[in-house]
Scaffold this active site. Structure first.
Site, PDB file in Angstrom:
ATOM      1  N   SER A  81       0.839  -1.189   0.000  1.00  0.00           N
ATOM      2  CA  SER A  81       0.000   0.000   0.000  1.00  0.00           C
ATOM      3  C   SER A  81       0.878   1.243   0.000  1.00  0.00           C
ATOM      4  O   SER A  81       2.104   1.159   0.066  1.00  0.00           O
ATOM      5  CB  SER A  81      -0.920  -0.013   1.220  1.00  0.00           C
ATOM      6  OG  SER A  81      -1.831   1.063   1.205  1.00  0.00           O
ATOM      7  N   SER A 101       3.872  -6.647   2.153  1.00  0.00           N
ATOM      8  CA  SER A 101       3.198  -5.774   3.116  1.00  0.00           C
ATOM      9  C   SER A 101       1.675  -5.954   3.026  1.00  0.00           C
ATOM     10  O   SER A 101       1.150  -7.028   3.312  1.00  0.00           O
ATOM     11  CB  SER A 101       3.630  -4.329   2.874  1.00  0.00           C
ATOM     12  OG  SER A 101       3.326  -3.506   3.954  1.00  0.00           O
ATOM     13  N   PHE A 102       0.938  -4.933   2.604  1.00  0.00           N
ATOM     14  CA  PHE A 102      -0.511  -5.054   2.413  1.00  0.00           C
ATOM     15  C   PHE A 102      -0.845  -6.205   1.472  1.00  0.00           C
ATOM     16  O   PHE A 102      -1.822  -6.936   1.687  1.00  0.00           O
ATOM     17  CB  PHE A 102      -1.052  -3.727   1.867  1.00  0.00           C
ATOM     18  CG  PHE A 102      -2.378  -3.812   1.186  1.00  0.00           C
ATOM     19  CD1 PHE A 102      -3.533  -4.110   1.896  1.00  0.00           C
ATOM     20  CD2 PHE A 102      -2.481  -3.581  -0.177  1.00  0.00           C
ATOM     21  CE1 PHE A 102      -4.767  -4.180   1.254  1.00  0.00           C
ATOM     22  CE2 PHE A 102      -3.699  -3.645  -0.824  1.00  0.00           C
ATOM     23  CZ  PHE A 102      -4.856  -3.949  -0.099  1.00  0.00           C
ATOM     24  N   ASP A 145      13.769  -3.771   9.014  1.00  0.00           N
ATOM     25  CA  ASP A 145      12.503  -3.229   8.517  1.00  0.00           C
ATOM     26  C   ASP A 145      11.948  -2.244   9.550  1.00  0.00           C
ATOM     27  O   ASP A 145      11.557  -2.633  10.651  1.00  0.00           O
ATOM     28  CB  ASP A 145      11.518  -4.378   8.269  1.00  0.00           C
ATOM     29  CG  ASP A 145      10.265  -3.935   7.509  1.00  0.00           C
ATOM     30  OD1 ASP A 145       9.928  -2.738   7.553  1.00  0.00           O
ATOM     31  OD2 ASP A 145       9.626  -4.803   6.884  1.00  0.00           O
ATOM     32  N   HIS A 185      12.235  -2.868   4.347  1.00  0.00           N
ATOM     33  CA  HIS A 185      10.872  -3.343   4.057  1.00  0.00           C
ATOM     34  C   HIS A 185      10.714  -3.911   2.651  1.00  0.00           C
ATOM     35  O   HIS A 185       9.759  -4.614   2.384  1.00  0.00           O
ATOM     36  CB  HIS A 185       9.907  -2.165   4.245  1.00  0.00           C
ATOM     37  CG  HIS A 185       8.467  -2.548   4.235  1.00  0.00           C
ATOM     38  ND1 HIS A 185       7.920  -3.452   5.128  1.00  0.00           N
ATOM     39  CD2 HIS A 185       7.432  -2.142   3.440  1.00  0.00           C
ATOM     40  CE1 HIS A 185       6.632  -3.575   4.894  1.00  0.00           C
ATOM     41  NE2 HIS A 185       6.302  -2.802   3.865  1.00  0.00           N
TER      42      HIS A 185
END
Length: 281
Positions: free
Chosen positions: A40, A109-110, A231, A259
């Site tokens: 995202s 991630s998302f 991260d 990340h």
């Protein structure tokens, strides 16, 4: 939102209708399908997350990278109610449109959260999961996650956000900034993004709540968890939490990595994914 001249730095891919959304995607290579799900943030897209590693995977796999509903060059609908149920339904409809029965879902991630939800709600469609920097358990809101909601479009502001993500901020190139900024500067783009994600709560941002232990325990597919040791956006503890609660999970931690495992360590990332996917038969 419609695509304007501002987004010319991001090449359009192919288009298909899925769950009422005109969906942009990139489709390369042959073989068992890997579906690459982006994270995202303002100006995010499948292209920005995956373009650099697609050539490393497409020699042995069919790599399919969609812009998730509401993001990138995929349609955002003013009347849409964007939540995990819609995103799972959109992903499944997208796979149906491409006649992909089962796939390895690779989520950043998302995108990792979406992959987990899809594996729980539609396990018959998921061969395996690869989760990169994916929220799991609970942890304090980080500056990287908080910054996206309050972002105001400008190249300098975009560069400042992006430099929160990697271990070495020098990997944030002018090209990366330009591509992300171009999408974020489309008329209405930031307002749309704020409708896709909740505003951080409280002056300190509150608590991020990823998939809980009980939900993760429902994942029946094998999983490979890849996390950067440094991260700052989704801390390593989230990857450790997921590895403890997904029944068939392996964990690989990348040192001197933030990340964006796929951008910071592309060759090692591709090797890990390839070994995992090939091992699924």
């Amino acid at each position: 939102m419609t695509v304007t001249e501002h987004s010319r730095e991001v090449p359009a891919g192919l288009t298909v209708q899925a769950a009422g959304h005109r969906t942009n995607y990139y489709d390369n290579g042959d073989g068992a399908p890997l579906v690459l799900l982006h994270g995202s943030g303002p100006g995010v897209s499948a292209y920005s997350n995956w373009n650099g590693v697609t050539p490393l995977l497409a020699g042995n796999f069919r790599t399919i990278a969609p812009d998730i509903a509401g993001y990138g060059l995929t349609e955002f609908r003013e009347d849409g109610r964007y939540d995990i149920k819609l995103w799972v339904a959109h992903l499944l409809a997208f796979l149906d449109a491409l006649e992909v029965d089962r796939a390895v879902l690779v989520g950043n991630s998302f995108g990792g959260a979406l992959a987990i939800a899809t594996a729980v709600f539609a396990p018959e469609r998921v061969t395996g999961l690869v989760l990169l920097g994916t929220p799991a358990g609970e942890f304090p809101m980080t500056a990287g996650l908080r910054s996206g909601w309050y972002y105001e479009p400008s190249p300098d502001n975009m560069r400042a956000i992006l430099q929160e993500f990697p271990f070495d901020p020098d990997i944030v190139t002018d090209e990366m900034v330009a591509a992300r900024y171009a999408l974020s500067a489309r008329p209405g783009a930031q307002e749309a993004f704020r409708r896709l994600v909740p505003e951080p709560a409280g002056t300190d941002g509150g608590t991020v709540r990823g998939a809980g232990a009980g939900f993760l325990a429902k994942v029946t597919a094998p999983a490979l968890i890849l996390h950067g040791q440094q991260d700052r956006v989704v801390p390593l503890e989230a990857g450790l939490f997921a590895s403890r609660h997904i029944p068939a999970a392996d964990l690989h931690v990348f040192g001197r990595c933030g990340h964006w495992v796929q951008l910071e360590r592309p060759v090692a990332f591709a090797e890990q994914v390839s070994l995992f996917a090939e091992g699924l038969g």
